[in-house]
Motif scaffolding. Structure first.
Motif, PDB file in Angstrom:
ATOM      1  N   SER B   9     -16.665 -11.731  -7.566  1.00 51.55           N
ATOM      2  CA  SER B   9     -15.736 -11.238  -6.358  1.00 51.55           C
ATOM      3  C   SER B   9     -14.101 -11.964  -6.432  1.00 51.55           C
ATOM      4  O   SER B   9     -14.547 -13.042  -6.323  1.00 51.55           O
ATOM      5  CB  SER B   9     -15.730 -10.801  -5.165  1.00 51.55           C
ATOM      6  N   SER B  11     -10.676 -10.584  -4.732  1.00 54.66           N
ATOM      7  CA  SER B  11      -9.627  -9.520  -3.768  1.00 54.66           C
ATOM      8  C   SER B  11      -8.338  -9.663  -3.311  1.00 54.66           C
ATOM      9  O   SER B  11      -7.426 -11.579  -3.636  1.00 54.66           O
ATOM     10  CB  SER B  11     -10.390  -9.376  -2.261  1.00 54.66           C
ATOM     11  N   SER B  81      -3.731  -0.684  -5.392  1.00 57.18           N
ATOM     12  CA  SER B  81      -5.122  -0.038  -5.164  1.00 57.18           C
ATOM     13  C   SER B  81      -5.827   0.393  -6.588  1.00 57.18           C
ATOM     14  O   SER B  81      -7.213   0.355  -6.211  1.00 57.18           O
ATOM     15  CB  SER B  81      -4.934   1.339  -4.569  1.00 57.18           C
ATOM     16  N   GLU B  84      -8.306  -1.289  -7.892  1.00 57.76           N
ATOM     17  CA  GLU B  84      -9.641  -2.231  -7.855  1.00 57.76           C
ATOM     18  C   GLU B  84     -10.902  -1.219  -8.783  1.00 57.76           C
ATOM     19  O   GLU B  84     -11.009   0.217  -9.253  1.00 57.76           O
ATOM     20  CB  GLU B  84      -9.840  -1.343  -5.915  1.00 57.76           C
ATOM     21  N   ASP B  86     -13.860  -3.584 -12.012  1.00 56.80           N
ATOM     22  CA  ASP B  86     -14.489  -4.344 -12.663  1.00 56.80           C
ATOM     23  C   ASP B  86     -14.135  -4.813 -13.440  1.00 56.80           C
ATOM     24  O   ASP B  86     -13.248  -3.990 -14.628  1.00 56.80           O
ATOM     25  CB  ASP B  86     -16.238  -3.982 -12.394  1.00 56.80           C
ATOM     26  N   LYS B 106     -15.586  -8.672 -10.062  1.00 57.43           N
ATOM     27  CA  LYS B 106     -15.102  -6.946  -8.780  1.00 57.43           C
ATOM     28  C   LYS B 106     -14.008  -7.241  -8.234  1.00 57.43           C
ATOM     29  O   LYS B 106     -14.458  -8.299  -7.330  1.00 57.43           O
ATOM     30  CB  LYS B 106     -16.542  -6.548  -7.807  1.00 57.43           C
ATOM     31  N   THR B 108     -11.334  -5.830  -5.169  1.00 57.98           N
ATOM     32  CA  THR B 108     -11.110  -5.190  -4.260  1.00 57.98           C
ATOM     33  C   THR B 108      -9.865  -5.576  -3.894  1.00 57.98           C
ATOM     34  O   THR B 108      -9.518  -6.783  -3.135  1.00 57.98           O
ATOM     35  CB  THR B 108     -12.430  -5.870  -2.782  1.00 57.98           C
ATOM     36  N   LEU B 110      -7.336  -5.071  -0.806  1.00 62.39           N
ATOM     37  CA  LEU B 110      -7.817  -4.701   0.735  1.00 62.39           C
ATOM     38  C   LEU B 110      -6.544  -3.584   1.723  1.00 62.39           C
ATOM     39  O   LEU B 110      -5.616  -3.535   0.699  1.00 62.39           O
ATOM     40  CB  LEU B 110      -8.103  -6.458   1.422  1.00 62.39           C
TER      41      LEU B 110
END
Lengths: 121, 110
Positions: B9, B11, B81, B84, B86, B106, B108, B110
């Protein structure tokens, strides 16, 4: 417009066979290698195998996980690649994608939308 | 266990720069070129980077790739945005005689 479309997925029992097709349009199919890539539920992308163009001998390579069970072939006249899957296992359950490999960059530049294969009794 | 290793992951906040790494070996990343793909569930994967750092037409220059030795990286600047998704790296492996993928990261926003 380059397009690839997979078909032939469905529900099949363990040990049985299934053949997937990848139908191409919008480019000279015979000039390109075609790959099969799958994604099992909740997992990442996994390369399954590919077939080279006839210019490179039309030979195939497969991942160890499917070697001896899966066979890839192509019909350049009909612009279709096939994935013959034999002796299917539950762990073969996945969405199967076909992708075109650009030559000579090696990039998988166009993909189909995928077809779901579910192996279950 | 994937042959190419990616962090599961990552972010960032909108506008930030994020880097996703991909670690391999001498038989794959070090001796062959790397592809990067973006994948949204239920859709076809999309080629973002090929030949280590080349972008296909239509891919924003916010996406960049690099390679050094047995590792490769994908950087996304000006995070949005819609980024977002994989992200996967892939390379040919001379020992396995086939392509290998990373396990995916992945991202993300925020």
């Amino acid at each position: 417009e380059v397009q690839l479309a997979e078909s032939g997925g469905g529900l099949v029992q363990p040990g049985r066979s299934l053949r997937l097709s990848c139908t191409a349009s919008g480019f000279t199919f015979g000039d390109y290698a075609i790959h099969w890539v799958r994604q099992a539920p909740g997992k990442g992308l996994e390369w399954v195998g590919f077939i080279r163009s006839q210019g490179y001998g039309g030979t195939t390579e497969n991942a160890a996980s499917v070697k001896g069970r899966f066979t890839i072939s192509r019909d350049d006249a009909r612009a279709i690649a096939y994935l013959q899957m034999n002796s299917l296992k539950t762990e073969d359950t996945a969405v199967y994608y076909c992708a075109r490999e650009d030559d000579p960059s090696g990039g998988f530049d166009h993909w189909g939308q995928g077809t779901l294969v579910t192996v279950s009794s | 266990q994937s042959v190419l290793t990616q962090s599961p992951s990552a972010s960032g906040t909108p506008g930030q720069r994020v880097t996703i790494s991909c670690s391999g070996s001498s038989s794959n990343i070090e001796s062959n070129t790397v592809n990067w793909f973006q994948h949204l569930p239920g859709t076809a994967p999309k080629l973002l980077i090929y030949s280590n750092y080349q972008r296909p037409s239509g891919v924003p220059d916010r996406f960049s790739g690099s390679k050094s030795g047995t590792s490769a990286s994908l950087a996304i600047s000006g995070l949005q945005s819609e980024d977002e998704a994989d992200y996967y790296c892939a390379a040919w492996d001379d020992s396995l005689i086939g392509w290998v993928f990373g396990g995916g990261t992945k991202l993300t926003v925020l």
